[in-house]
Design a protein around this motif. Sequence first.
Motif, short mmCIF file in Angstrom:
data_model
loop_
_atom_site.label_atom_id
_atom_site.label_comp_id
_atom_site.label_asym_id
_atom_site.label_seq_id
_atom_site.Cartn_x
_atom_site.Cartn_y
_atom_site.Cartn_z
N TRP A 26 1.53 -3.89 0.48
CA TRP A 26 1.43 -2.82 -0.51
C TRP A 26 2.21 -1.57 -0.14
O TRP A 26 2.20 -0.59 -0.88
CB TRP A 26 -0.04 -2.47 -0.75
CG TRP A 26 -0.71 -3.48 -1.59
CD1 TRP A 26 -1.42 -4.57 -1.18
CD2 TRP A 26 -0.69 -3.55 -3.01
NE1 TRP A 26 -1.84 -5.29 -2.26
CE2 TRP A 26 -1.41 -4.69 -3.40
CE3 TRP A 26 -0.13 -2.75 -4.01
CZ2 TRP A 26 -1.59 -5.04 -4.73
CZ3 TRP A 26 -0.32 -3.10 -5.33
CH2 TRP A 26 -1.03 -4.24 -5.68
N TRP B 165 0.74 1.81 -5.71
CA TRP B 165 1.23 1.19 -6.94
C TRP B 165 2.54 0.50 -6.63
O TRP B 165 3.41 1.09 -5.96
CB TRP B 165 1.44 2.23 -8.03
CG TRP B 165 2.10 1.64 -9.24
CD1 TRP B 165 1.50 0.90 -10.22
CD2 TRP B 165 3.48 1.71 -9.60
NE1 TRP B 165 2.42 0.51 -11.16
CE2 TRP B 165 3.65 1.00 -10.79
CE3 TRP B 165 4.60 2.29 -9.02
CZ2 TRP B 165 4.88 0.86 -11.43
CZ3 TRP B 165 5.82 2.16 -9.65
CH2 TRP B 165 5.95 1.46 -10.84
N THR C 4 -1.96 -1.68 -9.17
CA THR C 4 -2.42 -0.65 -8.24
C THR C 4 -3.40 -1.27 -7.25
O THR C 4 -4.02 -2.29 -7.54
CB THR C 4 -3.09 0.52 -8.97
OG1 THR C 4 -4.18 0.03 -9.73
CG2 THR C 4 -2.11 1.26 -9.86
N LYS D 267 -3.03 -4.77 -16.93
CA LYS D 267 -2.92 -4.16 -15.61
C LYS D 267 -3.76 -4.93 -14.60
O LYS D 267 -4.71 -5.62 -14.96
CB LYS D 267 -3.34 -2.70 -15.65
CG LYS D 267 -2.42 -1.85 -16.49
CD LYS D 267 -2.86 -0.41 -16.53
CE LYS D 267 -1.92 0.41 -17.41
NZ LYS D 267 -2.39 1.77 -17.56
#
Length: 186
Positions: free
Chosen positions: A127, A134, A140, A158
């Motif tokens: 990440w 994000w 996210t 999402k």
Amino acid sequence: MSDEARDEAAPLPPGAPAREVWHGRAGNRLQWPLAMLGVGCLALGIALAVSAAWSGGVAPLVMSVVGCVAAGLLALFGTLSFVKVSVLVDGESLLVRCGHLGLPRRSIPLREVVDVEMTPVVTPRHWGGWGYRWRPGMGTAIVVRQGEGIVVRLADGKVFTVTVDDAASAVRAIRGWLPRVADAGD
């Protein structure tokens, strides 16, 4: 007894997932040394500001003080905010709170959840580091350590990922509430 109370007390059909309030946490003790580094930078900035032995001019002094204080505060906030995460699942939402003050926080109404799954490995490297992240095409995430986590897919397309201990229980709790949330919306 009201209709709502009757619905709460009604037994679940055989094989139906249990509806439970679930609370979980995850932490990272490795971030404490980074917090201490932030304290050191902050202390150095303060020491430079009050030291009368500076002979290099005012502009370098101001830049050194501001730089040390800013780096110290940034390191302190960044590490203390993401040293732990707390996740709460109840009948209305999935609530994620970070750090000792509970900030930043993210609340996802369960009516917006389409699916949830456990992922065995979430890594900070995947990440781009620790914290609230994000990434295009990935969604996210709140990553406080490497390890298991939950991946929540929302109705708007999402995706939200959070590292949490005992992620399988979190998934079970969320799935237990989803049919009820869908029935309440109809």
